[in-house]
Write an enzyme that holds these catalytic residues in place. Structure first.
Site, short mmCIF file in Angstrom:
data_model
loop_
_atom_site.label_atom_id
_atom_site.label_comp_id
_atom_site.label_asym_id
_atom_site.label_seq_id
_atom_site.Cartn_x
_atom_site.Cartn_y
_atom_site.Cartn_z
N LYS A 11 0.83 -1.22 0.00
CA LYS A 11 0.00 0.00 0.00
C LYS A 11 0.86 1.26 0.00
O LYS A 11 0.65 2.18 -0.78
CB LYS A 11 -0.92 0.04 1.23
CG LYS A 11 -1.89 -1.12 1.32
CD LYS A 11 -2.78 -1.00 2.56
CE LYS A 11 -2.02 -1.01 3.88
NZ LYS A 11 -1.33 -2.28 4.18
N ARG A 125 11.80 -5.49 4.89
CA ARG A 125 11.56 -4.07 4.62
C ARG A 125 12.49 -3.14 5.40
O ARG A 125 12.75 -3.34 6.58
CB ARG A 125 10.12 -3.71 4.96
CG ARG A 125 9.86 -2.21 4.81
CD ARG A 125 8.44 -1.83 4.94
NE ARG A 125 7.86 -2.35 6.16
CZ ARG A 125 6.55 -2.40 6.39
NH1 ARG A 125 5.71 -1.97 5.48
NH2 ARG A 125 6.11 -2.89 7.51
N ARG A 158 11.14 -0.61 11.17
CA ARG A 158 10.06 -0.08 12.01
C ARG A 158 9.95 -0.85 13.32
O ARG A 158 10.36 -2.00 13.41
CB ARG A 158 8.74 -0.17 11.24
CG ARG A 158 8.61 0.89 10.20
CD ARG A 158 7.44 0.72 9.26
NE ARG A 158 6.28 0.01 9.78
CZ ARG A 158 5.15 -0.15 9.08
NH1 ARG A 158 5.05 0.35 7.86
NH2 ARG A 158 4.15 -0.82 9.59
N ARG A 169 -0.47 -8.79 13.03
CA ARG A 169 -1.11 -7.79 12.16
C ARG A 169 -1.96 -8.46 11.08
O ARG A 169 -3.02 -7.94 10.72
CB ARG A 169 -0.06 -6.87 11.55
CG ARG A 169 0.31 -5.76 12.55
CD ARG A 169 1.67 -5.18 12.32
NE ARG A 169 1.83 -4.64 11.00
CZ ARG A 169 3.00 -4.48 10.40
NH1 ARG A 169 4.10 -4.84 11.02
NH2 ARG A 169 3.06 -3.97 9.21
P1 AP5 Z 1 4.85 -1.61 1.85
O1 AP5 Z 1 4.53 -0.71 0.71
O2 AP5 Z 1 5.61 -1.06 2.99
O3 AP5 Z 1 3.52 -2.37 2.34
P2 AP5 Z 1 2.27 -1.83 3.15
O4 AP5 Z 1 1.07 -2.46 2.56
O5 AP5 Z 1 2.29 -0.35 3.23
O6 AP5 Z 1 2.58 -2.51 4.55
P3 AP5 Z 1 2.50 -1.90 6.01
O7 AP5 Z 1 3.25 -2.83 6.91
O8 AP5 Z 1 2.90 -0.47 6.03
O9 AP5 Z 1 1.01 -2.02 6.30
P4 AP5 Z 1 0.33 -1.95 7.64
O10 AP5 Z 1 -1.03 -1.76 7.15
O11 AP5 Z 1 0.52 -3.10 8.54
O12 AP5 Z 1 1.11 -0.77 8.44
P5 AP5 Z 1 0.72 0.72 8.80
O13 AP5 Z 1 1.93 1.53 8.78
O14 AP5 Z 1 -0.45 1.14 7.99
O15 AP5 Z 1 5.65 -2.86 1.23
C1 AP5 Z 1 6.17 -3.88 2.08
C2 AP5 Z 1 7.54 -4.36 1.54
O16 AP5 Z 1 7.35 -5.02 0.30
C3 AP5 Z 1 8.53 -3.23 1.27
O17 AP5 Z 1 9.80 -3.67 1.65
C4 AP5 Z 1 8.46 -3.02 -0.24
O18 AP5 Z 1 9.69 -2.59 -0.76
C5 AP5 Z 1 8.11 -4.42 -0.74
N1 AP5 Z 1 7.23 -4.41 -1.93
C6 AP5 Z 1 6.14 -3.62 -2.12
N2 AP5 Z 1 5.55 -3.91 -3.30
C7 AP5 Z 1 6.28 -4.92 -3.85
C8 AP5 Z 1 6.16 -5.66 -5.08
N3 AP5 Z 1 5.18 -5.42 -5.97
N4 AP5 Z 1 7.08 -6.62 -5.33
C9 AP5 Z 1 8.09 -6.86 -4.43
N5 AP5 Z 1 8.25 -6.19 -3.26
C10 AP5 Z 1 7.36 -5.23 -2.97
O19 AP5 Z 1 0.21 0.55 10.31
C11 AP5 Z 1 1.11 0.27 11.35
C12 AP5 Z 1 0.38 0.28 12.69
O20 AP5 Z 1 -0.16 1.58 12.95
C13 AP5 Z 1 -0.82 -0.66 12.80
O21 AP5 Z 1 -0.43 -1.97 13.12
C14 AP5 Z 1 -1.61 0.02 13.91
O22 AP5 Z 1 -1.04 -0.23 15.17
C15 AP5 Z 1 -1.42 1.49 13.59
N6 AP5 Z 1 -2.45 1.99 12.67
C16 AP5 Z 1 -2.24 2.49 11.41
N7 AP5 Z 1 -3.40 2.85 10.85
C17 AP5 Z 1 -4.37 2.58 11.75
C18 AP5 Z 1 -5.78 2.72 11.73
N8 AP5 Z 1 -6.42 3.22 10.66
N9 AP5 Z 1 -6.48 2.35 12.84
C19 AP5 Z 1 -5.84 1.87 13.93
N10 AP5 Z 1 -4.50 1.69 14.00
C20 AP5 Z 1 -3.77 2.04 12.92
MG MG Z 2 2.57 1.05 4.78
#
Ligand code: AP5
Ligand code: MG
Ligand code: ZN
Length: 217
Positions: A11, A125, A158, A169
């Site tokens: 994402k 990552r 992270r 997660r």
């Molecule tokens: P990346 O783009 O980083 O993936 P992502 O989907 O953004 O994964 P996240 O871990 O950020 O998602 P998340 O939803 O768990 O975390 P968030 O920060 O939102 O890609 C991942 C890896 O793959 C990278 O190394 C990239 O290079 C590689 N990659 C990408 N695309 C690729 C491809 N096509 N081919 C090969 N490699 C690829 O949330 C973190 C925490 O914050 C949550 O756990 C929660 O505690 C809190 N939080 C955030 N939002 C909320 C909310 N709305 N409500 C409550 N708590 C929340």
């Molecule tokens: Mg993300």
């Protein structure tokens, strides 16, 4: 638009590129929480334990933080939301915020990957401390190890990059966020994208979807 997908689906990687191409902000709730945690604000202190475990931060805290961000002037011409909404209550809150600021949700792409692929992506990552650019040991390494290609900043892992937090997660996603897929499908907004392609091919699919849904915006 809102990007949905498992943790690790890509994402953030896609939202960043898409937002740059469209000239609108990339609003990522996870990034906002990490900024608050780095700055040690009161909100950051409230969020830290949840984020580190991989639990959702309570809706009251999350909704207020995102609503404030979307109300700023730079979001007036649109935005790419990543990581929010993650519960039905957050989706309802987003509807109210959009009503208030005169916005319309055009499209909700679901970046679909298997759990195996998500876990492999999370495991390697690295994130830029300065600009938030995301890399992967194997799939998209920086030109120089530990250094951001975009801004030269240092790369870090992270606080939720542990195998336990990764698995947790995915479970939290299944229980609390997966219902949003049906929610947005019923609203006629959901479009599925194959997230297991290369970063460039996923991006091309997303651009085509945006072109259709928003007439090139
Ligand atoms: P990346 O783009 O980083 O993936 P992502 O989907 O953004 O994964 P996240 O871990 O950020 O998602 P998340 O939803 O768990 O975390 P968030 O920060 O939102 O890609 C991942 C890896 O793959 C990278 O190394 C990239 O290079 C590689 N990659 C990408 N695309 C690729 C491809 N096509 N081919 C090969 N490699 C690829 O949330 C973190 C925490 O914050 C949550 O756990 C929660 O505690 C809190 N939080 C955030 N939002 C909320 C909310 N709305 N409500 C409550 N708590 C929340
Ligand atoms: Mg993300
Ligand atoms: Zn950087």
């Amino acid at each position: 638009m809102v990007l949905l997908g498992l943790p690790g689906a890509g994402k953030g990687t896609q939202a960043e590129r898409l937002a740059r191409a469209l000239g609108v902000p990339h609003v990522a709730s996870g990034d906002l929480f990490r900024e608050h945690m780095d700055r040690e604000t009161e909100l950051g202190r409230q969020a830290r334990a949840y984020v580190e475990r991989g639990d959702l931060v309570p809706d009251e805290v999350t909704i207020g933080m995102v609503a404030e961000r979307l109300s700023r002037a730079d979001c007036a011409d649109g935005f790419v939301l990543d990581g929010f909404p993650r519960t039905v209550a957050q989706a309802e809150a987003l509807r109210r915020v959009l009503d208030r600021i005169g916005g319309v949700l055009h499209i909700v792409p679901l970046v679909r990957v298997s759990e195996e692929v998500a876990l492999a992506r999370l495991a390697g990552r690295w994130t830029c401390r300065d600009c938030g650019a995301v890399y992967h040991d194997l799939f998209s390494p920086p030109r120089e190890a530990g250094v951001c290609d975009v801004c030269g900043g240092g790369l870090y892992q992270r606080p939720d990059e542990t195998p336990e937090a990764h698995r947790h997660r995915l479970q939290v996603y299944k229980e609390q966020t997966a219902p949003l897929v049906e929610y947005y499908r019923r609203a006629g907004l959901l479009v599925e994208v194959d997230g297991e392609q290369s970063i460039e091919d996923v991006q091309a699919d997303l651009r085509a979807i945006v072109e259709t849904a928003c007439g090139g915006r």
